[in-house]
Design a protein around this motif. Structure first.
Motif, mmCIF file in Angstrom:
data_model
loop_
_atom_site.group_PDB
_atom_site.id
_atom_site.type_symbol
_atom_site.label_atom_id
_atom_site.label_comp_id
_atom_site.label_asym_id
_atom_site.label_seq_id
_atom_site.Cartn_x
_atom_site.Cartn_y
_atom_site.Cartn_z
ATOM 1 N N PHE A 1 -37.656 -51.118 -37.408
ATOM 2 C CA PHE A 1 -36.657 -50.110 -37.985
ATOM 3 C C PHE A 1 -35.055 -50.223 -37.069
ATOM 4 O O PHE A 1 -34.833 -49.218 -36.396
ATOM 5 N N PRO A 2 -34.459 -51.281 -37.236
ATOM 6 C CA PRO A 2 -33.098 -51.246 -36.651
ATOM 7 C C PRO A 2 -32.303 -50.300 -36.974
ATOM 8 O O PRO A 2 -31.339 -49.924 -36.480
ATOM 9 N N PHE A 3 -32.435 -49.858 -38.328
ATOM 10 C CA PHE A 3 -31.458 -48.811 -38.884
ATOM 11 C C PHE A 3 -31.544 -47.613 -38.434
ATOM 12 O O PHE A 3 -30.549 -46.809 -38.412
ATOM 13 N N LEU A 4 -32.626 -47.123 -37.722
ATOM 14 C CA LEU A 4 -32.933 -45.873 -36.970
ATOM 15 C C LEU A 4 -31.976 -45.838 -35.662
ATOM 16 O O LEU A 4 -31.874 -44.814 -35.192
ATOM 17 N N PHE A 5 -31.515 -46.993 -35.266
ATOM 18 C CA PHE A 5 -30.703 -46.959 -33.962
ATOM 19 C C PHE A 5 -29.335 -46.386 -34.421
ATOM 20 O O PHE A 5 -28.815 -46.002 -33.508
ATOM 21 N N VAL A 6 -28.984 -46.273 -35.631
ATOM 22 C CA VAL A 6 -27.755 -45.720 -35.926
ATOM 23 C C VAL A 6 -27.948 -44.301 -35.586
ATOM 24 O O VAL A 6 -26.492 -43.548 -35.544
ATOM 25 N N ILE A 7 -28.705 -43.489 -35.840
ATOM 26 C CA ILE A 7 -28.879 -42.116 -35.967
ATOM 27 C C ILE A 7 -28.328 -41.644 -34.389
ATOM 28 O O ILE A 7 -27.577 -40.757 -34.473
ATOM 29 N N PRO A 8 -29.063 -42.046 -33.344
ATOM 30 C CA PRO A 8 -28.750 -41.388 -32.258
ATOM 31 C C PRO A 8 -27.185 -42.089 -31.569
ATOM 32 O O PRO A 8 -26.482 -41.175 -30.939
ATOM 33 N N VAL A 9 -26.984 -43.226 -32.011
ATOM 34 C CA VAL A 9 -25.631 -43.738 -31.789
ATOM 35 C C VAL A 9 -24.640 -42.879 -32.593
ATOM 36 O O VAL A 9 -23.325 -42.737 -31.624
ATOM 37 N N ALA A 10 -24.641 -42.919 -33.674
ATOM 38 C CA ALA A 10 -23.632 -41.942 -34.409
ATOM 39 C C ALA A 10 -23.405 -40.483 -33.707
ATOM 40 O O ALA A 10 -22.383 -40.013 -33.689
ATOM 41 N N LEU A 11 -24.623 -39.867 -33.672
ATOM 42 C CA LEU A 11 -24.660 -38.845 -33.023
ATOM 43 C C LEU A 11 -24.192 -38.539 -31.681
ATOM 44 O O LEU A 11 -23.142 -37.579 -31.234
ATOM 45 N N MET A 12 -24.369 -39.539 -30.770
ATOM 46 C CA MET A 12 -23.564 -39.764 -29.455
ATOM 47 C C MET A 12 -22.168 -39.969 -29.730
ATOM 48 O O MET A 12 -21.195 -39.361 -28.967
ATOM 49 N N ALA A 13 -21.621 -40.904 -30.864
ATOM 50 C CA ALA A 13 -20.221 -41.179 -30.891
ATOM 51 C C ALA A 13 -19.600 -39.700 -31.450
ATOM 52 O O ALA A 13 -18.487 -39.370 -30.899
ATOM 53 N N VAL B 1 -30.418 -68.508 -34.448
ATOM 54 C CA VAL B 1 -30.670 -67.417 -35.356
ATOM 55 C C VAL B 1 -30.806 -66.180 -34.757
ATOM 56 O O VAL B 1 -30.026 -65.171 -35.518
ATOM 57 N N ALA B 2 -31.690 -65.947 -33.836
ATOM 58 C CA ALA B 2 -31.924 -64.564 -33.282
ATOM 59 C C ALA B 2 -30.829 -64.083 -32.582
ATOM 60 O O ALA B 2 -30.352 -62.960 -32.726
ATOM 61 N N ILE B 3 -30.008 -65.037 -31.720
ATOM 62 C CA ILE B 3 -28.725 -64.547 -31.136
ATOM 63 C C ILE B 3 -27.703 -64.193 -32.165
ATOM 64 O O ILE B 3 -27.051 -63.054 -32.191
ATOM 65 N N THR B 4 -27.616 -64.939 -33.315
ATOM 66 C CA THR B 4 -26.703 -64.608 -34.347
ATOM 67 C C THR B 4 -26.938 -63.246 -35.145
ATOM 68 O O THR B 4 -26.171 -62.494 -35.288
ATOM 69 N N ASN B 5 -28.345 -63.017 -35.203
ATOM 70 C CA ASN B 5 -28.634 -61.457 -35.828
ATOM 71 C C ASN B 5 -28.483 -60.513 -34.805
ATOM 72 O O ASN B 5 -27.943 -59.486 -35.303
ATOM 73 N N ALA B 6 -28.680 -60.726 -33.580
ATOM 74 C CA ALA B 6 -28.381 -59.874 -32.548
ATOM 75 C C ALA B 6 -26.921 -59.397 -32.647
ATOM 76 O O ALA B 6 -26.627 -58.130 -32.394
ATOM 77 N N ILE B 7 -26.057 -60.399 -32.579
ATOM 78 C CA ILE B 7 -24.780 -60.201 -32.651
ATOM 79 C C ILE B 7 -24.043 -59.323 -33.730
ATOM 80 O O ILE B 7 -23.311 -58.552 -33.734
ATOM 81 N N LEU B 8 -24.623 -59.813 -35.335
ATOM 82 C CA LEU B 8 -24.450 -59.054 -36.250
ATOM 83 C C LEU B 8 -25.105 -57.520 -36.187
ATOM 84 O O LEU B 8 -24.077 -56.625 -36.591
ATOM 85 N N ARG B 9 -25.916 -57.394 -35.734
ATOM 86 C CA ARG B 9 -26.486 -56.327 -35.418
ATOM 87 C C ARG B 9 -25.630 -55.244 -34.587
ATOM 88 O O ARG B 9 -25.287 -54.185 -34.674
ATOM 89 N N LEU B 10 -25.277 -55.849 -33.588
ATOM 90 C CA LEU B 10 -24.377 -55.095 -32.519
ATOM 91 C C LEU B 10 -23.012 -54.939 -33.279
ATOM 92 O O LEU B 10 -22.475 -53.729 -33.035
ATOM 93 N N ALA B 11 -22.474 -55.664 -34.021
ATOM 94 C CA ALA B 11 -20.980 -55.737 -34.532
ATOM 95 C C ALA B 11 -20.963 -54.569 -35.548
ATOM 96 O O ALA B 11 -20.320 -53.701 -35.670
ATOM 97 N N ILE B 12 -22.332 -54.501 -36.280
ATOM 98 C CA ILE B 12 -22.420 -53.484 -37.546
ATOM 99 C C ILE B 12 -22.578 -52.247 -36.847
ATOM 100 O O ILE B 12 -21.740 -51.194 -37.104
ATOM 101 N N LEU B 13 -23.209 -52.089 -35.542
ATOM 102 C CA LEU B 13 -23.587 -50.815 -34.970
ATOM 103 C C LEU B 13 -22.361 -50.383 -34.155
ATOM 104 O O LEU B 13 -21.893 -49.155 -34.257
ATOM 105 N N PHE B 14 -21.770 -51.110 -33.712
ATOM 106 C CA PHE B 14 -20.353 -50.983 -33.122
ATOM 107 C C PHE B 14 -19.154 -50.378 -34.294
ATOM 108 O O PHE B 14 -18.291 -49.429 -33.954
#
Length: 191
Positions: free
Chosen positions: A45-57, A91-104
């Motif tokens: 559920f990586p999309f759930l990480f958006v909720i606390p991060v957006a509220l924190m921002a 591929v895992a590192i690329t996914n992590a970087i993409l996830r980080l970029a989108i979350l940022f």
């Protein structure tokens, strides 16, 4: 001299407790990371990480939210590594970087939107509500019960600046002995 104005309670639920408390949001993020770990390597559920991060921002600032986003992406990468990454490490590192970029990016948008919303609220809040005004001299009673001239009151709470002049109606009414008949006619025609 005016003191600090009290902030009225927000009409938005996500700006009130518990959603505006850093500790609660951090615990929520860790709870979501744990649920991501317990859900197995197939379901995540990586999309759930958006909720606390957006509220924190929104409530606590952009820098804090960016740190939380980076920590959550690192936790997610470690969870994938623990479960056994189903694809190659690059591929895992690329996914992590993409996830980080989108979350940022989402965090940055929420933080900027929060700043702009706060600025707009401050501008609206400067002169809203009922103003107790003297019926005779038009002075305004402030929060401490002191009477101030209307110009002084408004100027201290907004960016408005006053200039003074006399409207044609008042010129005709109060200065009729000084004004010529032609000027009186011009003043009367404008109203």
């Amino acid at each position: 001299m005016t003191g600090p104005t009290l902030q009225p309670p927000s009409e938005y639920f996500f700006e009130r407790y518990p959603w505006n408390d850093r500790r609660v949001l951090f615990c929520m993020a860790l709870l979501m990371a744990c649920s991501d770990f317990l859900a197995s390597p197939i379901i995540f559920f990586p999309f759930l990480f958006v909720i606390p991060v957006a509220l924190m921002a929104w409530n606590c600032g952009l820098r804090t939210a960016l740190w939380l986003g980076a920590i959550l992406c690192l936790i997610r990468f470690c969870i994938q590594y623990y479960w056994g990454i189903p694809y190659t490490l690059p591929v895992a590192i690329t996914n992590a970087i993409l996830r980080l970029a989108i979350l940022f990016f989402i965090t940055f948008l929420c933080g900027r939107l929060s700043e702009q919303t706060q600025a707009l609220r401050a501008r609206v809040r400067t002169l809203e509500g009922l103003l107790p005004t003297c019926a005779y001299c038009k002075d305004i009673r402030d929060e401490e019960g002191e009477w101030q001239q209307m110009e002084e009151y408004v100027a201290s709470r907004s960016a408005a600046q006053f200039t003074h002049g006399i409207c044609p109606k008042c010129v005709a009414k109060h200065f009729s002995d000084v004004v010529s008949p032609d000027e009186k006619k011009d003043a009367g025609a404008k109203h």
